[in-house]
Design a protein around this motif. Sequence first.
Motif, PDB file in Angstrom:
ATOM      1  N   VAL A 143       0.820  -1.212   0.000  1.00  0.00           N
ATOM      2  CA  VAL A 143       0.000   0.000   0.000  1.00  0.00           C
ATOM      3  C   VAL A 143       0.851   1.258   0.000  1.00  0.00           C
ATOM      4  CG1 VAL A 143      -0.243   0.049   2.531  1.00  0.00           C
ATOM      5  CG2 VAL A 143      -1.968   1.143   1.089  1.00  0.00           C
ATOM      6  N   PHE A 144       2.031   1.207   0.605  1.00  0.00           N
ATOM      7  CA  PHE A 144       2.867   2.412   0.645  1.00  0.00           C
ATOM      8  C   PHE A 144       3.507   2.711  -0.701  1.00  0.00           C
ATOM      9  CE2 PHE A 144       2.550   1.830   5.230  1.00  0.00           C
ATOM     10  CZ  PHE A 144       2.508   3.141   5.689  1.00  0.00           C
ATOM     11  N   VAL A 145       3.893   1.678  -1.440  1.00  0.00           N
ATOM     12  CA  VAL A 145       4.562   1.918  -2.718  1.00  0.00           C
ATOM     13  C   VAL A 145       3.578   2.203  -3.848  1.00  0.00           C
ATOM     14  CG1 VAL A 145       6.547   0.507  -2.076  1.00  0.00           C
ATOM     15  CG2 VAL A 145       4.662  -0.550  -3.323  1.00  0.00           C
ATOM     16  N   SER A 146       2.304   1.879  -3.647  1.00  0.00           N
ATOM     17  CA  SER A 146       1.342   2.018  -4.743  1.00  0.00           C
ATOM     18  C   SER A 146       0.273   3.078  -4.501  1.00  0.00           C
ATOM     19  CB  SER A 146       0.659   0.666  -5.006  1.00  0.00           C
ATOM     20  OG  SER A 146      -0.051   0.217  -3.861  1.00  0.00           O
ATOM     21  N   THR A 147       0.337   3.775  -3.358  1.00  0.00           N
ATOM     22  CA  THR A 147      -0.646   4.823  -3.063  1.00  0.00           C
ATOM     23  C   THR A 147       0.055   6.005  -2.389  1.00  0.00           C
ATOM     24  OG1 THR A 147      -1.243   4.196  -0.785  1.00  0.00           O
ATOM     25  CG2 THR A 147      -2.324   2.979  -2.577  1.00  0.00           C
ATOM     26  N   ASN A 148      -0.718   7.009  -2.049  1.00  0.00           N
ATOM     27  CA  ASN A 148      -0.177   8.184  -1.352  1.00  0.00           C
ATOM     28  C   ASN A 148      -0.358   8.083   0.160  1.00  0.00           C
ATOM     29  OD1 ASN A 148      -2.948   8.499  -1.209  1.00  0.00           O
ATOM     30  ND2 ASN A 148      -2.889  10.726  -1.500  1.00  0.00           N
ATOM     31  N   LEU A 149      -0.360   6.868   0.692  1.00  0.00           N
ATOM     32  CA  LEU A 149      -0.631   6.672   2.114  1.00  0.00           C
ATOM     33  C   LEU A 149       0.379   7.407   3.000  1.00  0.00           C
ATOM     34  CD1 LEU A 149      -2.237   5.415   4.410  1.00  0.00           C
ATOM     35  CD2 LEU A 149      -0.878   3.324   4.151  1.00  0.00           C
ATOM     36  N   GLU A 150       1.661   7.354   2.665  1.00  0.00           N
ATOM     37  CA  GLU A 150       2.642   8.053   3.492  1.00  0.00           C
ATOM     38  C   GLU A 150       2.324   9.547   3.551  1.00  0.00           C
ATOM     39  OE1 GLU A 150       7.348   9.295   3.789  1.00  0.00           O
ATOM     40  OE2 GLU A 150       6.628   8.199   2.026  1.00  0.00           O
ATOM     41  N   TYR A 151       2.071  10.158   2.407  1.00  0.00           N
ATOM     42  CA  TYR A 151       1.724  11.578   2.323  1.00  0.00           C
ATOM     43  C   TYR A 151       0.513  11.884   3.188  1.00  0.00           C
ATOM     44  CZ  TYR A 151       0.006  15.858  -0.007  1.00  0.00           C
ATOM     45  OH  TYR A 151      -0.455  17.115  -0.294  1.00  0.00           O
TER      46      TYR A 151
ATOM     47  N   VAL B  65      -5.707  -8.633   6.452  1.00  0.00           N
ATOM     48  CA  VAL B  65      -5.215  -9.840   5.768  1.00  0.00           C
ATOM     49  C   VAL B  65      -4.363  -9.436   4.555  1.00  0.00           C
ATOM     50  CG1 VAL B  65      -7.232 -11.166   6.487  1.00  0.00           C
ATOM     51  CG2 VAL B  65      -7.291  -9.983   4.304  1.00  0.00           C
ATOM     52  N   TYR B  66      -3.573 -10.379   4.063  1.00  0.00           N
ATOM     53  CA  TYR B  66      -3.035 -11.591   4.667  1.00  0.00           C
ATOM     54  C   TYR B  66      -1.782 -11.210   5.443  1.00  0.00           C
ATOM     55  CZ  TYR B  66      -5.813 -14.066   1.088  1.00  0.00           C
ATOM     56  OH  TYR B  66      -6.810 -14.516   0.276  1.00  0.00           O
ATOM     57  N   THR B  67      -1.534 -11.859   6.566  1.00  0.00           N
ATOM     58  CA  THR B  67      -0.399 -11.505   7.418  1.00  0.00           C
ATOM     59  C   THR B  67       0.919 -11.541   6.658  1.00  0.00           C
ATOM     60  OG1 THR B  67      -1.597 -12.723   9.148  1.00  0.00           O
ATOM     61  CG2 THR B  67       0.601 -11.915   9.692  1.00  0.00           C
ATOM     62  N   ASN B  68       1.110 -12.577   5.849  1.00  0.00           N
ATOM     63  CA  ASN B  68       2.389 -12.785   5.167  1.00  0.00           C
ATOM     64  C   ASN B  68       2.504 -12.029   3.848  1.00  0.00           C
ATOM     65  OD1 ASN B  68       0.311 -14.709   4.386  1.00  0.00           O
ATOM     66  ND2 ASN B  68       1.829 -15.553   2.982  1.00  0.00           N
ATOM     67  N   GLU B  69       1.461 -11.332   3.449  1.00  0.00           N
ATOM     68  CA  GLU B  69       1.496 -10.630   2.169  1.00  0.00           C
ATOM     69  C   GLU B  69       1.297  -9.122   2.383  1.00  0.00           C
ATOM     70  OE1 GLU B  69      -0.935 -12.546  -0.817  1.00  0.00           O
ATOM     71  OE2 GLU B  69      -0.303 -14.540  -0.171  1.00  0.00           O
ATOM     72  N   CYS B  70       0.066  -8.640   2.246  1.00  0.00           N
ATOM     73  CA  CYS B  70      -0.179  -7.197   2.312  1.00  0.00           C
ATOM     74  C   CYS B  70       0.110  -6.602   3.684  1.00  0.00           C
ATOM     75  CB  CYS B  70      -1.616  -6.902   1.896  1.00  0.00           C
ATOM     76  SG  CYS B  70      -1.953  -7.383   0.184  1.00  0.00           S
ATOM     77  N   ILE B  71      -0.134  -7.357   4.745  1.00  0.00           N
ATOM     78  CA  ILE B  71       0.181  -6.869   6.088  1.00  0.00           C
ATOM     79  C   ILE B  71       1.692  -6.721   6.236  1.00  0.00           C
ATOM     80  CG2 ILE B  71       0.088  -7.381   8.554  1.00  0.00           C
ATOM     81  CD1 ILE B  71      -2.613  -6.603   7.383  1.00  0.00           C
ATOM     82  N   SER B  72       2.434  -7.754   5.878  1.00  0.00           N
ATOM     83  CA  SER B  72       3.887  -7.723   5.989  1.00  0.00           C
ATOM     84  C   SER B  72       4.482  -6.587   5.164  1.00  0.00           C
ATOM     85  CB  SER B  72       4.473  -9.062   5.536  1.00  0.00           C
ATOM     86  OG  SER B  72       5.883  -9.040   5.579  1.00  0.00           O
ATOM     87  N   SER B  73       3.979  -6.408   3.962  1.00  0.00           N
ATOM     88  CA  SER B  73       4.476  -5.334   3.096  1.00  0.00           C
ATOM     89  C   SER B  73       4.239  -3.966   3.717  1.00  0.00           C
ATOM     90  CB  SER B  73       3.798  -5.410   1.722  1.00  0.00           C
ATOM     91  OG  SER B  73       4.215  -4.358   0.905  1.00  0.00           O
ATOM     92  N   ALA B  74       3.036  -3.751   4.244  1.00  0.00           N
ATOM     93  CA  ALA B  74       2.702  -2.469   4.864  1.00  0.00           C
ATOM     94  C   ALA B  74       3.569  -2.209   6.094  1.00  0.00           C
ATOM     95  CB  ALA B  74       1.226  -2.441   5.251  1.00  0.00           C
ATOM     96  N   VAL B  75       3.763  -3.232   6.890  1.00  0.00           N
ATOM     97  CA  VAL B  75       4.534  -3.096   8.129  1.00  0.00           C
ATOM     98  C   VAL B  75       5.990  -2.739   7.834  1.00  0.00           C
ATOM     99  CG1 VAL B  75       5.507  -4.415  10.056  1.00  0.00           C
ATOM    100  CG2 VAL B  75       3.064  -4.558   9.534  1.00  0.00           C
ATOM    101  N   ARG B  76       6.596  -3.438   6.903  1.00  0.00           N
ATOM    102  CA  ARG B  76       8.012  -3.194   6.591  1.00  0.00           C
ATOM    103  C   ARG B  76       8.213  -1.816   5.975  1.00  0.00           C
ATOM    104  NH1 ARG B  76      11.367  -8.291   5.618  1.00  0.00           N
ATOM    105  NH2 ARG B  76      10.241  -9.927   6.736  1.00  0.00           N
ATOM    106  N   SER B  77       7.319  -1.437   5.084  1.00  0.00           N
ATOM    107  CA  SER B  77       7.437  -0.114   4.473  1.00  0.00           C
ATOM    108  C   SER B  77       7.248   0.985   5.505  1.00  0.00           C
ATOM    109  CB  SER B  77       6.408   0.042   3.346  1.00  0.00           C
ATOM    110  OG  SER B  77       6.719  -0.797   2.255  1.00  0.00           O
ATOM    111  N   ALA B  78       6.242   0.831   6.347  1.00  0.00           N
ATOM    112  CA  ALA B  78       5.986   1.833   7.384  1.00  0.00           C
ATOM    113  C   ALA B  78       7.191   1.981   8.304  1.00  0.00           C
ATOM    114  CB  ALA B  78       4.751   1.458   8.188  1.00  0.00           C
TER     115      ALA B  78
END
Length: 228
Positions: A144-152, A167-180
Amino acid sequence: MSDEFQRYQPAPVGIEIQQEGLCENWKSALLCVDIQYLNCADTFGVFENHRRSGVSESAIQYYLQRVDQAVVPNVKALQQYFRECQQEVIHIRIQSLTEDGRDRSAEHKRLGLHAAPGSKLAEFLPEVAPIDNEVIINKTASGVFVSTNLEYLLRNLCISQVYVVGVYTNECISSAVRSASDLGFKVCVVSDATAAITHALHEATLLTTKDRYATVRTTSEVLTELKQ
């Protein structure tokens, strides 16, 4: 010199000016990720045809039961608390800009993931759906961080800490957590308000996340901490 003109001149050296809009008090937000019909409801989207999904029936039943019995009620409890405290509840979902989904990421095209605007698949589960004036972020990729303006958006809302559920913990959740985490936000993953297609994937993701990219807490622990 007119007042109108002076408004656009640099402040003289040594004179302090009030900068409106700067964050004086940083806040927390609840990020609710992909809790929608596309991938959280039986007979819809990913689970429209169990045999064709490529996932075992036991895994599907485990996942759907966890969403229904753990994720939804715990997310609902967290949403209620954040709303009562007038903290941001932000809803993230998979939804394309176009009816035919041509704007989707290569990843989502390859996986066959598509929720068109206004479709049932794009709808949030009713128990945890947005209420009036809550922010909705649409995405067509895992991150979500790399594909939207969420950080902004989070910076504009003076958010410094995010609690991540969905959901899913190992996919979109993990991606959001690491980027954040990489972007400097303080992150907490709510372990019993997230789910993966298997218990092993869920636990493995939490193990590699804990105390490296985020804290990991249960819903009860989060609510206790926030109320202190």
